[in-house]
Design an enzyme around this catalytic site. Structure first.
Site, short mmCIF file in Angstrom:
data_model
loop_
_atom_site.label_atom_id
_atom_site.label_comp_id
_atom_site.label_asym_id
_atom_site.label_seq_id
_atom_site.Cartn_x
_atom_site.Cartn_y
_atom_site.Cartn_z
N MET A 81 0.82 -1.21 0.00
CA MET A 81 0.00 0.00 0.00
C MET A 81 0.85 1.27 0.00
O MET A 81 2.05 1.24 0.30
CB MET A 81 -0.91 0.01 1.23
CG MET A 81 -1.95 -1.09 1.26
SD MET A 81 -2.99 -1.04 2.73
CE MET A 81 -4.02 0.40 2.39
N HIS A 82 0.21 2.39 -0.33
CA HIS A 82 0.69 3.75 -0.07
C HIS A 82 1.80 4.25 -1.00
O HIS A 82 2.02 5.44 -1.09
CB HIS A 82 1.19 3.91 1.37
CG HIS A 82 0.29 3.39 2.42
ND1 HIS A 82 -1.02 3.79 2.55
CD2 HIS A 82 0.52 2.49 3.43
CE1 HIS A 82 -1.56 3.16 3.59
NE2 HIS A 82 -0.66 2.37 4.12
N ASP A 239 -2.74 -4.99 0.04
CA ASP A 239 -2.26 -6.26 0.59
C ASP A 239 -3.06 -6.71 1.81
O ASP A 239 -3.39 -7.90 1.95
CB ASP A 239 -0.76 -6.19 0.90
CG ASP A 239 -0.35 -5.00 1.75
OD1 ASP A 239 -1.21 -4.25 2.24
OD2 ASP A 239 0.87 -4.82 1.92
#
Length: 498
Positions: A81-82, A239
């Site tokens: 992520m991110h 995820d």
């Protein structure tokens, strides 16, 4: 026979699973790629390294013995992520991707808080943390204005890989929820947040559900990977969302305990208005119109690895933990707080550090090992406690990762969480969740829930021991006092760390 592929784009490697209609894994392939740490706190990767590694992994699966690649129907993704990928007008990255574990953006987080105030939690449902995407965008704008000037659109890691495989630009809701740009409850990019930071709506890709069809393979990719151009490609998810899907966390009352390097407690949510006041993360699920709340322990399995490497170098984990089940709950009055690298939930504190409390001359190494396992589980229980105080049901907990490999630790989780803890027979984590999204999207099942009934195999179940539950309840109340009692000391010691 028909197959789908689940691709899990991790921080150190991509892992691809070939799964048949029964949910059996018929092939696995993994490829690593480098990390770049050019300055303290920086963590970056080259987006095209992900693409090359993914194509190589797909090629290995397509050539697996006994598999007819023409029978591979669908592909979907799980992704770290991110991470920020900035694309120019030609669709190429303008710089390396800045990853979730990059910590350079503290000043930008404070800027976000000042600019949005209470609207931050009201809209994005999450606090401004260095790992999220918006702070990274603001950092690039401030310190690399030429790169930012070229940037026309941003993507997250798995979305860039999918774009290179299909030529199509999308982002799913579960991953978008970790950007601080999404109106989480209303499933749309927040015009208010974009306006506050002078970002055009065109800077954000189109939003889709995780199971939605977003394209097919480009001819050149199909040729290189050995897959047919007819393979359907589905959006995929973050995820943690895919980890929840792959563990069957798809209804109220089900919770995930994941003990890897870090630890996660993830609780399924139907209520988009659920309010945890920013104390835990609140994200869109990979299941349509669903959400999850999530607490994080930064050094979960890492704490036990650190203990082994420091005090039992050369020994296996089995050797280290031999006899740990004979140590009574509480490790003879020894407590451990797993703050080796700071903490996230419920204390977002980069300076706090770990402690052993209550050491005396009678304690043996095995007592310390037991205390480390208990401390990790107490930290995870902070999130369970927050969920219950918010009125949420935590009844059955699916345990995955390192904490699910040891029966003593599984029983410990049941006793500390005071809930039934269940291990999985076929644990495959986010990769299986991605494969399930492809199976559902391909029409194999009427719902993700039906897919989970077929794909997710539950194993041994552990129920709470009443005496141990009572002991741990008292110890947990003491554990919760350690943070406040040691915070000032650790803040003072920060100046002396290397």
């Amino acid at each position: 026979m028909s197959y789908v592929i689940g691709i899990d784009l991790g921080t150190s490697a991509v892992k691809a699973l070939l799964v048949d209609r029964e949910g059996a894994v018929r092939g696995e392939a993994s490829r690593a790629y480098p990390l770049f740490h050019e300055h303290t706190g920086w963590s970056e990767q080259k987006p095209d390294d992900w693409v090359e590694a993914t194509i190589e992994a797909l090629k290995e699966l397509s050539e697996a013995a006994g598999i007819n690649s023409a029978e591979i129907e669908g592909i979907s993704f799980s992704g770290q992520m991110h991470g920020l990928v900035l694309l120019n007008s030609e669709g190429n990255p303008v710089r390396k991707a800045i990853l979730w574990n990059d910590t350079r953006t503290t000043a930008q987080c404070r800027e976000i808080e000042r600019t949005l105030g209470d609207k931050l939690l009201g809209i994005t449902r999450n606090p401004a943390l260095e790992g999220f995407t918006l702070p990274k965008i603001l950092w690039v704008r401030q310190y690399e204005p030429q790169a930012f000037e070229q940037s026309k659109l941003f993507l997250l890691p798995k979305d860039y890989v999918r774009y290179r495989l299909t030529g199509e630009l999308h982002m799913d809701y579960s991953d978008a929820a970790g950007t601080l740009l999404l109106d989480v409850a209303n499933n749309q990019w927040s015009a208010e947040v974009l306006q506050a930071f002078e970002l055009p709506a065109s800077f954000c890709p189109a939003l889709v559900n995780s199971h939605e069809l977003v394209g097919t393979l480009l001819p050149a990719v199909a040729q290189r990977s050995g897959l047919p151009v007819t393979v359907k490609v589905f959006a995929g998810g973050a995820d943690n969302a895919c980890g929840a899907i792959g563990s069957g966390i798809l209804e109220e009352g089900l919770t995930l305990s994941s003990i890897g390097t870090s630890g996660v407690i993830l609780n399924y949510e139907n209520d988009k208005e659920a309010d945890f006041a920013g104390k835990v993360h609140f994200f869109n699920h990979g299941k349509e119109n669903a959400f999850y709340a999530m607490g994080v322990t930064l050094a979960a399995g890492y704490s036990l690895s650190w203990f082994k490497n420091t005090f039992a170098a050369g020994e296996s984990f089995d050797q280290l933990l031999e006899g740990v089940g004979e140590v009574k709950p509480g490790a003879g009055g020894l407590l451990f707080t797993p703050y080796l690298v700071g903490e996230r939930t419920p204390h977002a504190d980069a300076n706090i550090r770990a402690s052993f409390i209550g050491v005396d001359g009678s304690h043996r190494r095995i007592d310390f090992a037991r205390a480390v396992m208990e401390g990790i589980t107490f930290s995870l229980n902070e999130s369970v406690d927050l969920f219950r105080k918010a009125g949420k049901k935590v009844e059955t907990i699916i345990s995955i990762g390192g904490g699910a490999q040891n029966p003593v630790w599984l029983q410990m989780q049941a006793d500390i969480f005071n809930a039934t803890v269940v291990a999985l027979e076929n644990e495959q984590g986010p990769g299986l969740g991605a494969a399930m999204l492809a199976a559902y999207g391909s029409g194999w099942f009427a719902s993700l829930d039906a897919c989970a009934d077929q794909f997710v195999k539950r194993g041994a179940s552990y129920t709470p021991n009443a005496e141990a539950v009572e002991t741990y309840a008292g110890l947990f109340r003491i554990y919760q006092q350690v943070y406040a009692q040691t915070k000032g000391l650790n803040d003072a010691l920060a100046a002396y760390r290397k």
